[in-house]
Structure formats: C-alpha cells, structure tokens
Design a protein around this motif. Structure first.
Motif, mmCIF file in Angstrom:
data_model
loop_
_atom_site.group_PDB
_atom_site.id
_atom_site.type_symbol
_atom_site.label_atom_id
_atom_site.label_comp_id
_atom_site.label_asym_id
_atom_site.label_seq_id
_atom_site.Cartn_x
_atom_site.Cartn_y
_atom_site.Cartn_z
ATOM 1 N N LYS A 166 0.828 -1.205 0.000
ATOM 2 C CA LYS A 166 0.000 0.000 0.000
ATOM 3 C C LYS A 166 0.868 1.264 0.000
ATOM 4 O O LYS A 166 0.556 2.247 -0.670
ATOM 5 N N LEU A 170 1.239 4.520 -3.052
ATOM 6 C CA LEU A 170 0.569 5.768 -2.669
ATOM 7 C C LEU A 170 0.738 6.830 -3.752
ATOM 8 O O LEU A 170 1.791 6.924 -4.376
ATOM 9 N N ASN A 173 -0.081 12.894 -3.986
ATOM 10 C CA ASN A 173 -0.906 13.719 -3.112
ATOM 11 C C ASN A 173 -1.029 13.086 -1.725
ATOM 12 O O ASN A 173 -1.018 13.769 -0.711
ATOM 13 N N CYS A 174 -1.144 11.772 -1.719
ATOM 14 C CA CYS A 174 -1.300 11.072 -0.461
ATOM 15 C C CYS A 174 0.006 11.089 0.338
ATOM 16 O O CYS A 174 0.005 11.225 1.560
ATOM 17 N N LYS A 176 2.113 13.428 0.255
ATOM 18 C CA LYS A 176 2.151 14.778 0.790
ATOM 19 C C LYS A 176 1.284 14.870 2.048
ATOM 20 O O LYS A 176 1.676 15.469 3.044
ATOM 21 N N GLY A 177 0.112 14.232 1.981
ATOM 22 C CA GLY A 177 -0.800 14.235 3.120
ATOM 23 C C GLY A 177 -0.163 13.622 4.353
ATOM 24 O O GLY A 177 -0.195 14.203 5.441
ATOM 25 N N ILE A 178 0.451 12.453 4.189
ATOM 26 C CA ILE A 178 1.084 11.789 5.335
ATOM 27 C C ILE A 178 2.266 12.621 5.836
ATOM 28 O O ILE A 178 2.466 12.776 7.041
ATOM 29 N N ASN A 180 2.674 15.820 5.732
ATOM 30 C CA ASN A 180 2.186 16.948 6.518
ATOM 31 C C ASN A 180 1.607 16.509 7.857
ATOM 32 O O ASN A 180 1.696 17.226 8.848
ATOM 33 N N TYR A 181 1.008 15.330 7.860
ATOM 34 C CA TYR A 181 0.475 14.761 9.101
ATOM 35 C C TYR A 181 1.601 14.568 10.111
ATOM 36 O O TYR A 181 1.449 14.843 11.300
ATOM 37 N N HIS A 201 -4.552 16.206 18.920
ATOM 38 C CA HIS A 201 -4.759 15.017 18.101
ATOM 39 C C HIS A 201 -4.068 13.819 18.755
ATOM 40 O O HIS A 201 -3.022 13.973 19.387
ATOM 41 N N PHE B 195 -7.463 5.352 4.815
ATOM 42 C CA PHE B 195 -6.954 6.712 5.023
ATOM 43 C C PHE B 195 -6.646 7.440 3.725
ATOM 44 O O PHE B 195 -6.741 8.657 3.644
ATOM 45 N N ASP B 196 -6.283 6.693 2.685
ATOM 46 C CA ASP B 196 -5.904 7.388 1.451
ATOM 47 C C ASP B 196 -7.116 7.929 0.691
ATOM 48 O O ASP B 196 -6.961 8.544 -0.356
ATOM 49 N N VAL B 199 -7.408 12.150 2.132
ATOM 50 C CA VAL B 199 -6.096 12.765 2.252
ATOM 51 C C VAL B 199 -6.159 14.149 2.907
ATOM 52 O O VAL B 199 -5.315 14.494 3.728
ATOM 53 N N ILE B 202 -6.247 13.798 6.610
ATOM 54 C CA ILE B 202 -4.952 13.327 7.098
ATOM 55 C C ILE B 202 -3.978 14.502 7.103
ATOM 56 O O ILE B 202 -3.305 14.772 8.091
ATOM 57 N N ASN B 203 -3.953 15.186 5.990
ATOM 58 C CA ASN B 203 -3.043 16.308 5.806
ATOM 59 C C ASN B 203 -3.171 17.333 6.944
ATOM 60 O O ASN B 203 -2.183 17.843 7.446
ATOM 61 N N ARG B 205 -4.510 16.734 9.900
ATOM 62 C CA ARG B 205 -4.622 16.047 11.187
ATOM 63 C C ARG B 205 -5.995 16.278 11.809
ATOM 64 O O ARG B 205 -6.135 16.685 12.943
ATOM 65 N N LYS B 206 -7.025 16.013 11.021
ATOM 66 C CA LYS B 206 -8.368 16.324 11.479
ATOM 67 C C LYS B 206 -9.216 15.091 11.698
ATOM 68 O O LYS B 206 -10.434 15.185 11.764
ATOM 69 N N VAL B 207 -8.581 13.926 11.725
ATOM 70 C CA VAL B 207 -9.384 12.721 11.812
ATOM 71 C C VAL B 207 -8.646 11.680 12.651
ATOM 72 O O VAL B 207 -7.413 11.692 12.726
#
Lengths: 421, 535
Positions: A166, A170, A173-174, A176-178, A180-181, A201, B195-196, B199, B202-203, B205-207
C-alpha cells in the motif's frame, strides 16, 4: 577517511561484502519486472553523477557496481518502462516507490548546542533516536504499515523505507498528506514559534508521551536549553506577545541554571492557567508546543512527497566517514551509537584478521574459509541480520498476497465453471 | 453576461435531454459531454472558465479562514466581474433546476473538459488545473443541501460503512480528541474509510486514524469527495494529454488548445518580462521594484551567499521571469555563491549549475518552468534554515516589523501591513507595501511576484502603456478571431455582423468581425472530440 584509501577499499567491499542477493530480493518486491524498472543513480569519483540506470538481472547490477565502484548509490522509483530505455518512450512516469522519510541532523542546528553542521555526538544522536521511535509507531499504529526499514544514513541522519504494498503505491498527493500529518514543526528562520497546536490530536499526544519522560534530560540538561543568554533569547522568541514574553523573562532571570529556569517557567505557566489568565489560556498548549519544537522529529519533507525523489541506498559507504549505511532496529534504537558503526576500513581488517586466524588454526585448508560468508566474519553480521529479518516478513506478506490472488482466481474459475452448466 | 447563443447559430440539445444528463449542480465530470457545439462556444466556454479559475486563484492567496468566507469572497468577485452563472453554480444547492440552470451545468461540463485538454500538456499546467478545479469543486460541494448530498453519495459509488456504537464507545477518547466537529458528539455517526481516501483530513490532522482506517464523521465527507475528485482528475489529465498528442487532428482546435494556457489565466505577459534585465541592476531593483519576498531572498543571498534549494528555485525563476538571461543568471549565482568559503567554482558547477539550467529548460526534462505565483509561495511549507515563501505569512510579526523598519517603511504603513498579515490577508499586506514604496496604488491586487515587479517598473519607468496590460486585452490575443485566422479559416469579408450577439463580455469587441455563421458550419461533434476513451 581519505579518498585514496576509499578508492582502494571500495572494490573489495563491492566484491566481498555488498549483499547483492538480499538487496535484489528487497527491491524487486517479489517480481523481476519490478527490479528491472527501478531507477538507480550513481555518484562516481569527482562527483560525476549518473541517473536513470536500470538493470534487468541481478548479475547485470552486480557487474556494473563492481565496474564503477560508485561512491554513492541512490534508489529511485519503479517506472512504467525501464529507466535506461526511457528515451524511447513518449511517456515516462513513476509507478511505485517506497514511502520514504529523510531526517538530517543539520535541521536540528537551531536547537542543539553540542555540535553543528555535519558533526554529531552521542548527545544529539538522541534526537534521532526520538525521531525513530515517534515516527515508527505513528507509521505502524496510525497508517497500518508493517514493513518499515530504518537505516543509518552514514554520517548524521536516518532514512526510513516503508515497503508495504500500500505504501509503495501511494499517490503523490497522499504522500504529501502523510508527510504533513507527520510534520509538526513548520516555518523557516523568520518564524520563531514553529509549532501551533489547535487540537490535541491522538498522534500528537502519543508523540508527547514519548518526549516527556526524556525532555528534561535531553533538552534542558544536555542541550542546555535555557543555560546561556543566547538560548534564552531563542526560547523567549517562541512567546510572541511582548507583554507575556517580558513576564517570562522576569521569571527566568530569577534563576541560574537551565533546569531551575525551566521548572520556574513551568510552574509560572501553570499558575497563570489555574488563575484563569485570559491571555495565557489562549496558549494552553504552550508547554506541549515547546516540547514539540525542541524534540519532535524534523523531516526533510520534500523527500517524502516526491514520487520520483531519490534516496541514498542502504549498504552504501559514506565517502566522507567511510561508515556503512546499516539498518537500525527501531526497538533498540536507544542503544545505537553512530560512532560504533563499522567503517569500510574496519570491515576489511576484520575479514583479514579472521582469515589469518583461521589459517593459523586450521592450517592451509581453506575449505572452511570459503564456506563462511564474508560478512559473517565482520561486524556487519548483526545489521545484515536485521535486514534479513525485515525481508523475511516482507516476503511472507508478499506470498500471502499472491496466495490470496490466486485463490480468488481459482474461485472465479469455479464459479464460471458452475455458471456454464 | 448570461449569454445564451442564438438558436440559429448553435446546435442546442433538448431540454429533456439536458435534464437527464445534468441532474445535479455538482458533478464529478466522469462522462465526457456529448452532442454538438459551435467552435465559438467551445472557445468562449474555455476562456470563461479559465478566467473563473484565475479569480479563484486570487481568492486563494487571501487565505480566508473558513470555507464559507472563501466562498462568499469568491461569489462577490465573480458577480463583480460579471460571471453570474458561475456565481450561481458556486452557491447552487443541488438538483432543483430550471432551464437556465441546465444551461449553466452544460457549460460547466463542457468548459471543464476543454480545459482538461488544454491544461494537460505540461506538468505545471496540470498542477494548476488540479489545484484550482479541486478547490472549485470543494467550494461547490459545500453548498449542497443535506438531501442532495445523500443523493450524491448514493450515485457516487464510493464505499464506506458506519462504525458500531460499541466501537465508538471503546475509542471514545481518541475519536473526540482527533476529530474536528461542531455540534453534539453523541449523535455523530462515524464511517470507516481507508486513510488514502481522505487525504485532506490526514493532511490537516483532522481525523482519528488507526491501522490505516480513518474514522470520518459525516460532516467531513467532503474530504472523501475532494480526494476522489482530485485523483480522478489527475488520471484523466494524463489521458487527455495522450489524446491531444495523438488524436487531435483538427487544426483550429489544436491551435486553440495549445495556446489557451499561454494566456495562462491572462498572466503570461505579467510573468514574462518583455525586456532583459541586466544583473548589475539587481541590487537597485531589489530595493525599488522587488516584492518583499524576493527582496528578502536577494538580501539573504547577498549577505549569506547561500539560499536553500526551494529558495534558489523561487528566486531563480523570478529572475528568469523578470528577464535575466540564462548566462547572466549563471554568472549572478556563481558570483554570489562562490563568495562562501567552502564553495569554489568547480564545486558550484557541480552542485548548483544544473538547477539553474534546469529552471531555464536547458537540461533534464527541458520544461520551460514558470515562476511560481503567490498561492504557491503562501502554501508551500518553509523548513528550518529556509527563508523563502511569502514573508507576510511565514515571518513572525515582530521579525516582519523589524525588516520593514530596516527598509524605512513608515510606522503607519508598518502597522497596517502587520495587521493585514495577522489577519491572513497577505496580498493586501503586499499591496500596502507596494503603496508605501511607490506612493501609488497598484492597478490590481497581486497574485504573482513577477506581476508586482511589472507593475512597479510600469510606474517607475513612467511608461504610458498602462491600459494594455489589463487582463481583458490579453484575452484578446486569444479571441476566436485570432485563432481562426491563424488556423487559416477563411473569414469572408463584408459579413453582416450583428452586435447584439455578444458571446461574452471579455471578448466582445474582438468578435465583431467574425463570421457568426462559421460557428454553425463548423460545429463539432463534441463526443468525438472529447471522449478521450478513443485510444
């Protein structure tokens, strides 16, 4: 490490110690086709840099490495076509790549006092250990990744390779999402307060639970966070309101050492919150934010985001230090000491010592020597074992998937068969 | 503005068919439009949508704090500029429809597809379209009412399942802590999704996410669709590219499509200076005509002889935009960076030369990169040791104030600038900085550093050409007239052109001379054109 000895030793290393077979097992992800479409790039002597190399067979790879003796090997993405043939294709695009993280000690320069730039010591290495622990658990618990390889980058940082299927597929964009997380510290030289927590969080809470027990030891004591005038000024910058900053300044001035200052600040802050001071309550996570700013991992986020970004390969030799980029066991990261990482020099010596000893003990019959793999004679034995364990579990999951797939096909066929009747 | 093409010139689909095709105000653009369309309409629609996206870009640089505020600002701007149909679409709640709505939906549909073709050819264009179409979709999605939302969910084919009350109890603390919600937690339903597929959440951190599963409250479903929309569009843009490269044979269209982004939101002239700028002048220019972001980077480079990667990229492309030639650029960077002790010419050539040539499209992928606009500067993260990006966003207020005092900005202006900066109205802060340094208002709000430079030069050179640089006229370049001419379609002379049929405000004047019948004669089969399944 001087360059001429590196030049002498690299051919030996690449012919006797580099783990070609395991390396191939890892990067082919269970398919020869995947390895053939994988980009490698090499840095050769005199900073000659060649990109988009690819190899159909493990032996092609092996021979080229032995021929070129690269100072550095970088691993890129798996493309739709073999990268070495890319010119023939209209469209050349990355299809998959491990999800990677790069952490470099230079990004900690503004908060560490022990060293700066390329140097590291056992004190600042603790930041790396924290980073590994915090990120490893986040990747496992939050995102459900299991196959995570942590690697010492050869001098002053760590790399992380997440190899779950997985993760490899990815989208950009995804990624990038992780990224930033995971990135809590943002802002450049012109931002003093780099962490803003609006909501606690669960991932931040967990990170704090890892940082808190060691914060005073690592940051306040060893890094002397409030011990010098400069450091105090830096610290005060985090409090953005003039009035409040001055209040804290007064509090700190009454104490002498880093630790008493910190304690005074914490109790001052808690008092303010308890007394319901409005302006302080607006910053109710201030302590947490400070801890994050001083101890949370600092990722080089662009490396993570890009699908076609290259990252230095494990088992390279760092050309400046001569150290091997060895895998790290994240569970034992606290015991990892970058100074004890074997260098190419020690490895070659170890082999020689072993061989000489064998010969004196066993006489001239070299059967035994040939039977024992060279790496087992050296201090690479342990890191290789970490790598092999990682591979074993990765391959098991790949097998499981294949069985699942073939099982599905089988059931489908059965159904079709039934249908036809 | 509500232009409805005259019956006799265009092929108009039946209302009943429209109703069936466009049951919703919001669409995911999964099925290409069918039917016929006049060339003129084809071009009009595309130009109009392009302008709408550009206005959105402007809104995004303002960084409104909530979605609702962004939407309101965007609506007002659209109305002000005369795009009533888009203003309406933006706020449309769902599936109620009169004929006008249907017409707007069709336009929305077709124009989206035309832009897909036009913006597919280069990566930065693709990104531009991805970012802005996704944002547009997000705003429109948020307008939907509850009833239509559930209709939309059913038809979307996205799978999700609700979590049990038991699970909710067990994970109560984490769900509460990690979910952004308004209203009552007890009555909130959570859904399980990989999760994907969320996004966005996730980006930010709202979930709450555990072992790869995100637990999404219904109120945040928008994220699911945004992710879906975006990844779908990313795939489709690549297919569109393939189509344009291999299958698009109509000359007129090819010309139009290839040139449309060149008036890239009307900005190409703004971004690319027509004059060469010698590097000897950069020091002075940085003080008079640079926007603050570039001035700070220039100064940093001059004093520290180094900029980190993203900074080199942003400043390097800015220089390219203001007309510094490749050779000059190389010389400039080399002379600065080799002042640092540990960098000699040899090392510079090895480490940095490539990137400069790359920016100019001379090596590597050979793409002629555009200088990034304000949106990118504002949004892109800035890390330790870096000083790029928008100073109004990325600098602490006291740091900013210090800088401005150093630059001798008047205290009252500094006050205003820092006020705007704290409010997140970065382009207003930038405008105020401009005013303060030029003693004159800029003609437009800034959304691009190179635009700032251009405006500044315009004032400082006391050049008379002012009007020519308004965006309207840039459109003229691409008006159907020019395009048809260059595509060598014969335009008969002395044709009775009626002024009453104005296709759109922006290109009104230029279209006068066009043979309106041509639209009919050359009407195109959109299905064949836009159905990029053909490969």
């Amino acid at each position: 490490m001087d360059e001429s000895s590196l030049l002498d030793l690299l051919p030996l290393y690449y012919s006797r110690l580099f783990p070609y077979i395991d390396y191939y097992r890892w990067l082919s992800c269970g398919e020869a086709n995947t390895f053939a479409r994988r980009e490698f790039s090499f840095t050769l002597r005199d900073d000659i840099y060649i990109r988009f190399q690819s190899f159909r067979k493990i032996n092609d790879f092996k021979n080229e490495i032995k021929r070129l003796c690269p100072y550095k090997i970088d691993i890129g993405a798996v493309y739709n076509v073999e990268p070495s043939n890319k010119k023939r294709e209209v469209k050349f695009e990355p299809i998959q790549k491990e999800f990677v993280i790069d952490i470099d000690m230079t990004d900690y320069d503004e908060i560490r006092v022990c060293c700066s730039g390329a140097d590291i010591c056992i004190k600042c290495w603790k930041y790396m250990a924290l980073a590994v622990k915090i990120l490893d658990i986040a990747l496992r618990n939050d995102f459900g990744f299991d196959h995570i390889l942590w690697v010492f980058s050869g001098r002053r940082g760590v790399h992380c390779w997440v190899c779950d299927k997985k993760a490899r597929f990815l989208t950009q964009n995804c990624r990038k999402g992780i990224a930033n997380y995971l990135q809590l510290i943002t802002g450049g030289d012109c931002t003093k307060k780099k962490v803003k927590i609006r909501k606690m969080h669960h991932s931040i809470k967990r990170a704090l639970s890892i940082i808190e027990p060691v914060f005073i030891k690592i940051c306040i004591e060893e890094q002397n966070m409030l011990g010098t005038k400069d450091n105090v000024t830096k610290f005060l910058g985090i409090i953005t309101e003039d009035e409040m900053r001055n209040e804290v300044k007064d509090v700190l001035n009454k104490h002498l050492t880093s630790i008493t200052k910190w304690e005074a600040f914490v109790s001052f802050f808690k008092d303010q919150i308890q007394s319901g001071s409005k302006k302080w309550c607006k910053m109710r996570y201030l302590i947490e934010e400070i801890m994050i700013q001083y101890a949370y991992p600092r990722l080089d986020i662009n490396v993570t985001k890009g699908l076609n970004h290259l990252l230095k390969s494990p088992f390279c030799i760092h050309p400046k230090t001569g150290k091997v980029c060895i895998p790290i066991n994240p569970k034992l990261v606290d015991q990892f000491d970058p100074h004890n990482v074997p260098t190419i020099m020690t490895l070659i010596n170890e082999i020689n010592t072993f061989d000489t000893k064998e010969i004196t003990e066993q006489g001239e019959s070299t059967d035994n020597l040939k039977r024992i793999k060279d790496y087992k004679k050296t201090s690479l034995n342990k890191p290789y074992y970490i790598f092999q364990e990682f591979l074993r579990s990765l391959e098991n999951s790949q097998k499981g998937e294949k069985i699942k797939q073939s099982g599905m096909v089988f059931i489908q066929r059965q159904l079709q068969y039934l249908h036809e009747f | 503005m509500d232009y409805i093409p005259k019956e006799k010139f265009t092929v108009k689909p039946e209302i009943s068919i429209l109703k069936e095709t466009y049951p919703h105000d919001v669409q995911l653009y999964k099925i290409p439009p069918t039917g016929e369309i006049s060339l003129l309409e084809f071009q009009d629609y595309a130009l109009e949508r392009q302008k709408v996206l550009q206005l959105l870009e402007l809104i995004l640089t303002q960084q409104h704090s909530t979605l609702e505020e962004t939407k309101l600002a965007f609506t007002n701007l659209l109305r002000k500029e005369g795009y009533y149909q888009y203003a309406k679409l933006l706020n449309a709640q769902g599936s109620d429809s009169n004929n006008e709505d249907l017409e707007a939906r069709r336009k929305d549909h077709i124009s989206h597809y035309v832009l897909r073709l036009a913006y597919s050819l280069e990566e930065d264009l693709q990104n531009y379209m991805l970012v802005h179409e996704t944002e547009f979709f997000k705003l429109r999605f948020a307008s939907m009412n509850k009833e239509d939302l559930s209709k939309f969910l059913i038809t979307s084919g996205i799978h999700y399942s609700q979590i049990s009350q038991e699970f909710k109890e067990q994970n109560r603390e984490n769900l509460r802590a990690s979910t952004v919600f308004t209203g009552d937690f007890e009555n909130m339903d959570f859904y399980e999704l990989p999760f994907d597929e969320v996004v966005d959440l996730i980006n930010d951190r709202k979930v709450y996410v555990h072992r790869g599963i995100a637990y999404v409250p219904q109120s945040e479903f928008i994220s699911v669709f945004v992710t879906h929309f975006r990844s779908n569009l990313a795939v489709e843009l690549n297919r569109a590219k393939k189509f344009v490269v291999t299958n698009l044979s109509d000359d007129r269209l090819q010309h139009f499509i290839k040139n449309l982004p060149d008036c890239f939101s009307g900005m190409s002239k703004v971004v690319w200076s027509s004059e060469n700028t010698p590097i000897s002048k950069l020091n002075d220019l940085s003080k008079t005509s640079y926007p603050l972001c570039m001035r700070i980077m220039h100064e940093h480079l001059k004093t520290n002889h180094h900029l980190k990667n993203t900074g080199r990229l942003q400043y390097g492309l800015f220089l390219k935009g203001i007309g510094v030639t490749l050779d000059d650029s190389i010389e400039f960077w080399k002379s600065e960076m080799t002042k640092k002790e540990d960098i000699n010419e040899d090392k510079f050539n090895k480490q940095y030369l490539y990137q400069i040539q790359y920016n100019y499209g001379k090596v590597g992928r050979r793409v002629n990169y555009r200088p990034p606009g304000c949106t990118k500067l504002v949004v892109d993260p800035v890390g330790p040791g870096e000083i790029h990006g928008c100073p109004f966003k990325h600098m602490d207020i006291d740091e900013l104030t210090k800088k401005l005092i150093e630059y001798k900005i008047s205290p009252s202006d500094i006050h205003e600038i820092s006020k705007y900066a704290t409010e997140g109205r970065y382009n207003l802060a930038c405008t105020t900085y401009f005013e303060s340094t030029h003693k004159k208002y800029p003609e437009k709000i800034f959304f691009h550093p190179n635009q700032y430079f251009e405006q500044s030069r315009l004032i400082l050179n006391k050049n008379e050409i002012k009007e020519e640089n308004t965006i309207q006229d840039k459109y003229a370049e691409l008006s159907p007239e020019n395009i048809s001419q260059s595509a060598k379609i014969k335009v008969e002379k002395n044709i009775n052109t009626s002024n009453s049929t104005t296709p759109s405000k922006t290109i009104e004047r230029k279209v006068k001379t066009i043979d309106r019948k041509m639209g009919k004669m050359d009407s195109l089969n959109i299905a064949a054109l836009l159905n990029d399944d053909s490969d």
